[in-house]
Design an enzyme around this catalytic site. Sequence first.
Site, PDB file in Angstrom:
ATOM      1  N   VAL A  16     -48.746  49.334 -26.525  1.00 64.53           N
ATOM      2  CA  VAL A  16     -49.863  48.394 -26.445  1.00 64.53           C
ATOM      3  C   VAL A  16     -50.015  47.866 -25.026  1.00 64.53           C
ATOM      4  CG1 VAL A  16     -50.595  46.091 -27.151  1.00 64.53           C
ATOM      5  CG2 VAL A  16     -49.824  47.716 -28.867  1.00 64.53           C
ATOM      6  N   LEU A  50     -41.072  50.252 -30.253  1.00 65.07           N
ATOM      7  CA  LEU A  50     -41.774  50.717 -29.051  1.00 65.07           C
ATOM      8  C   LEU A  50     -43.254  50.353 -29.054  1.00 65.07           C
ATOM      9  CD1 LEU A  50     -40.193  54.278 -28.793  1.00 65.07           C
ATOM     10  CD2 LEU A  50     -39.538  52.233 -27.516  1.00 65.07           C
ATOM     11  N   ARG A  51     -43.698  49.619 -30.072  1.00 64.35           N
ATOM     12  CA  ARG A  51     -45.120  49.294 -30.146  1.00 64.35           C
ATOM     13  C   ARG A  51     -45.555  48.456 -28.938  1.00 64.35           C
ATOM     14  NH1 ARG A  51     -47.824  49.767 -34.730  1.00 64.35           N
ATOM     15  NH2 ARG A  51     -45.931  49.393 -35.964  1.00 64.35           N
ATOM     16  N   ALA A  52     -44.702  47.536 -28.507  1.00 60.64           N
ATOM     17  CA  ALA A  52     -45.050  46.687 -27.365  1.00 60.64           C
ATOM     18  C   ALA A  52     -45.291  47.521 -26.119  1.00 60.64           C
ATOM     19  CB  ALA A  52     -43.947  45.664 -27.123  1.00 60.64           C
TER      20      ALA A  52
END
Length: 332
Positions: free
Chosen positions: A247, A242-244
């Site tokens: 960010v 889920l980092r994308a």
Amino acid sequence: MSDLPHFPLAAVVGADELKLALYLAAIDPAIGGVLIEGPRGMAKSTLARGIAELLPDGIFVTLPLGASEERIVGTLDLDAALGEGRAQFSPGVLAKAHGGVLYVDEVNLLPDHLVDLLLDVAASGVNLVERDGISHRHPARFVLIGTMNPEEGELRPQLLDRFGLKVLQNGQPQPAERAEIVRRRLAFDADPQCFVAQWSGEQQALAERCQAARNRLAGIPLDDSALDEIARRCFAAGVDGLRADLVWLRAARAHAAWRGAGRIEAADIDAVEHFALAHRRLHAPPPAAQPPQTPPADQPQASGGEGQWGELPAQAMPMGERRELPRWPKKP
């Protein structure tokens, strides 16, 4: 800061994509830094230093490639701790970069554990030093800018993903743009003070725009409609984790602040998509995103394990009338 003048960011020709990514990271350092991939001679360090001059403290720290972990995080003096009853902390690179830019050239050549450490501190904004049961923590909020040339080695995917944004800087400028780049560089080298003074108005306007965007950032909501659209696109791109999503949403908000808007709009989501997905996008969407294929009604199905799957039965081919070969007389 050094008293020697630096090439002003406002005077840099081209590199608009890279400059935008750096502006966004300077507006919201929580984005997680910028990774710049490309060959040497693309003004990466000039741009990184220019971003530092747009920050309130103007701090720019370069991490040497051969730096040890102690030099990066700092050290604790145990003798002082035992004798005086308090931890004596000697600051490292992370403490010096607080409030500014930490620039790491050829980050892919650093040992993995040091890259991991840098990314941890950049994300949390806190550096914790522990030694023999004694610990010390201090704020370390900075804009992390790393560069890499893939010909000299790749960065592990786990570390690559932790950089907030990535920019591929490999485009060749057009001849007129190349000439202008050289012309401005020669003018700066000939008289740095005069060149900086010539661009002071544009540089001041750029610094004021960045500061206004930082002031506006907290008032722009991370709204559900923007998040839903970003989550849909991340799923379609097949990114892991889920980092994308996080960010991308933060970068879209920073872009809205950069534009002077009060909310995230479709233009902001589109503008930062390639920065967030350049190092995370997979070549194919996940299996769940692919609907099952329904064969046409007239296509034969394999049954009972007979024959080859999908094999079509032999079809009768029309043939013309049988022809007799001519009978030629034999040679005597």
